[in-house]
Write an enzyme that holds these catalytic residues in place. Structure first.
Site, mmCIF file in Angstrom:
data_model
loop_
_atom_site.group_PDB
_atom_site.id
_atom_site.type_symbol
_atom_site.label_atom_id
_atom_site.label_comp_id
_atom_site.label_asym_id
_atom_site.label_seq_id
_atom_site.Cartn_x
_atom_site.Cartn_y
_atom_site.Cartn_z
ATOM 1 N N LYS A 26 0.819 -1.218 0.000
ATOM 2 C CA LYS A 26 0.000 0.000 0.000
ATOM 3 C C LYS A 26 0.854 1.269 0.000
ATOM 4 O O LYS A 26 0.365 2.340 -0.322
ATOM 5 C CB LYS A 26 -0.977 0.012 1.170
ATOM 6 C CG LYS A 26 -0.400 0.335 2.516
ATOM 7 C CD LYS A 26 -1.515 0.529 3.540
ATOM 8 C CE LYS A 26 -0.955 0.991 4.873
ATOM 9 N NZ LYS A 26 -2.019 1.314 5.829
ATOM 10 N N ASP A 27 2.142 1.140 0.356
ATOM 11 C CA ASP A 27 3.036 2.303 0.356
ATOM 12 C C ASP A 27 3.703 2.532 -0.996
ATOM 13 O O ASP A 27 4.423 3.522 -1.166
ATOM 14 C CB ASP A 27 4.119 2.135 1.429
ATOM 15 C CG ASP A 27 3.540 2.135 2.832
ATOM 16 O OD1 ASP A 27 2.472 2.740 3.039
ATOM 17 O OD2 ASP A 27 4.155 1.507 3.720
ATOM 18 N N ARG A 67 -7.525 9.199 2.351
ATOM 19 C CA ARG A 67 -8.561 8.202 2.041
ATOM 20 C C ARG A 67 -9.428 7.931 3.251
ATOM 21 O O ARG A 67 -10.662 7.922 3.171
ATOM 22 C CB ARG A 67 -7.884 6.905 1.572
ATOM 23 C CG ARG A 67 -8.829 5.710 1.446
ATOM 24 C CD ARG A 67 -8.054 4.405 1.258
ATOM 25 N NE ARG A 67 -7.187 4.084 2.372
ATOM 26 C CZ ARG A 67 -7.584 3.464 3.481
ATOM 27 N NH1 ARG A 67 -8.847 3.108 3.638
ATOM 28 N NH2 ARG A 67 -6.731 3.208 4.449
ATOM 29 N N ARG A 68 -8.796 7.699 4.384
ATOM 30 C CA ARG A 68 -9.549 7.427 5.607
ATOM 31 C C ARG A 68 -10.355 8.652 6.034
ATOM 32 O O ARG A 68 -11.516 8.540 6.427
ATOM 33 C CB ARG A 68 -8.596 7.008 6.738
ATOM 34 C CG ARG A 68 -8.030 5.609 6.574
ATOM 35 C CD ARG A 68 -6.954 5.332 7.614
ATOM 36 N NE ARG A 68 -6.468 3.958 7.559
ATOM 37 C CZ ARG A 68 -5.298 3.571 8.027
ATOM 38 N NH1 ARG A 68 -4.473 4.454 8.577
ATOM 39 N NH2 ARG A 68 -4.926 2.305 7.949
ATOM 40 N N ARG A 87 1.022 11.221 13.525
ATOM 41 C CA ARG A 87 2.249 10.699 12.915
ATOM 42 C C ARG A 87 2.906 9.696 13.859
ATOM 43 O O ARG A 87 2.574 9.626 15.037
ATOM 44 C CB ARG A 87 3.234 11.845 12.629
ATOM 45 C CG ARG A 87 2.714 12.883 11.641
ATOM 46 C CD ARG A 87 2.677 12.356 10.243
ATOM 47 N NE ARG A 87 2.179 13.357 9.296
ATOM 48 C CZ ARG A 87 1.824 13.093 8.060
ATOM 49 N NH1 ARG A 87 1.887 11.849 7.613
ATOM 50 N NH2 ARG A 87 1.398 14.037 7.265
ATOM 51 N N ARG A 93 1.559 5.974 18.072
ATOM 52 C CA ARG A 93 0.167 6.401 17.897
ATOM 53 C C ARG A 93 -0.715 5.900 19.044
ATOM 54 O O ARG A 93 -1.586 6.624 19.523
ATOM 55 C CB ARG A 93 -0.357 5.915 16.544
ATOM 56 C CG ARG A 93 0.355 6.560 15.377
ATOM 57 C CD ARG A 93 -0.164 6.092 14.034
ATOM 58 N NE ARG A 93 0.708 6.560 12.960
ATOM 59 C CZ ARG A 93 0.306 6.808 11.724
ATOM 60 N NH1 ARG A 93 -0.939 6.614 11.374
ATOM 61 N NH2 ARG A 93 1.157 7.231 10.822
ATOM 62 N N CYS A 176 0.349 6.901 -2.379
ATOM 63 C CA CYS A 176 -0.256 6.613 -1.073
ATOM 64 C C CYS A 176 -0.993 7.815 -0.482
ATOM 65 O O CYS A 176 -1.651 7.698 0.540
ATOM 66 C CB CYS A 176 0.802 6.100 -0.088
ATOM 67 S SG CYS A 176 2.161 7.249 0.211
#
Length: 198
Positions: A26-27, A67-68, A87, A93, A176
């Site tokens: 996905k990256d 996207r999220r 970040r 996180r 991404c």
């Protein structure tokens, strides 16, 4: 643009310092770097996004993904949620969540499973990123010996599904940071569910 880690690993591959680069698919951008190829993809882990914490009216949710952000804004439009960038690695996180900087954070379920982190999560009904949950093995195009070895690790079903997801990403010239969600399922036929926010 392309992630710093992805570019750094590819440089090592092209310089001949390593023979196989391992990426989270996905990256990786839709356009592959000249001289390299994705030779194999491991069997897909969970493609889903999950929430840690509590979602309620006026809550603050941590994510830096366009996207999220777009999908969560739609999903929780009646809750007046606030999206706040976050970040750091997964541990960082989670610490920010535990310290009260956020009411909830969004993470990839595959990442939590890979690190064996057991926390209460809520699976959210949004479409994942292209290639989410897939580990890609990248080689130099001209390294036939390594290609022959790496191909043995390829999961054909995952590869076929990811190829369709990435074709959409490539067609849109995305990376991404693009507000594109796409998830392919099944085989013969493969079904693609996608969403794009401009």
């Amino acid at each position: 643009g392309k992630g710093v880690f992805c570019s750094a690993i590819e440089k090592e591959l092209l310089d001949g310092n390593i023979d196989v680069a391992v990426h989270s698919l996905k990256d990786m951008p839709g356009l592959e770097t000249s001289g390299t190829q994705i030779t194999a993809m491991l069997k897909r882990n969970s493609p889903h996004d999950v929430i840690l914490g509590k979602v309620g009216y006026g809550c603050t949710i941590g994510t830096s993904s366009p996207r999220r952000t777009a999908q969560l804004t739609d999903l929780y439009k009646n809750l007046d949620i606030k999206i706040k960038p976050i970040r750091g690695n997964i541990d960082t996180r989670i610490k920010k969540l535990d310290n009260g900087e956020y009411d909830a954070i969004v993470l990839a379920e595959a990442g939590l499973k890979a690190l064996d982190i057991t926390r209460t999560t809520i699976k959210i009904p949004i479409i994942p990123a292209v290639g989410q949950g897939i580990i890609a093995l990248q080689t130099r195009c001209n390294d036939e010996q390594t290609i022959d070895i790496v191909k043995k690790a390829n999961d054909k079903k995952t590869y076929a599904q990811a190829k369709i997801e990435r074709a959409l990403l490539k067609g849109l010239g995305g990376d991404c940071h693009t507000k594109l969600a796409a998830h392919a399922t099944g085989s013969n036929p493969i079904t693609l569910k996608a969403m794009y926010y401009d």
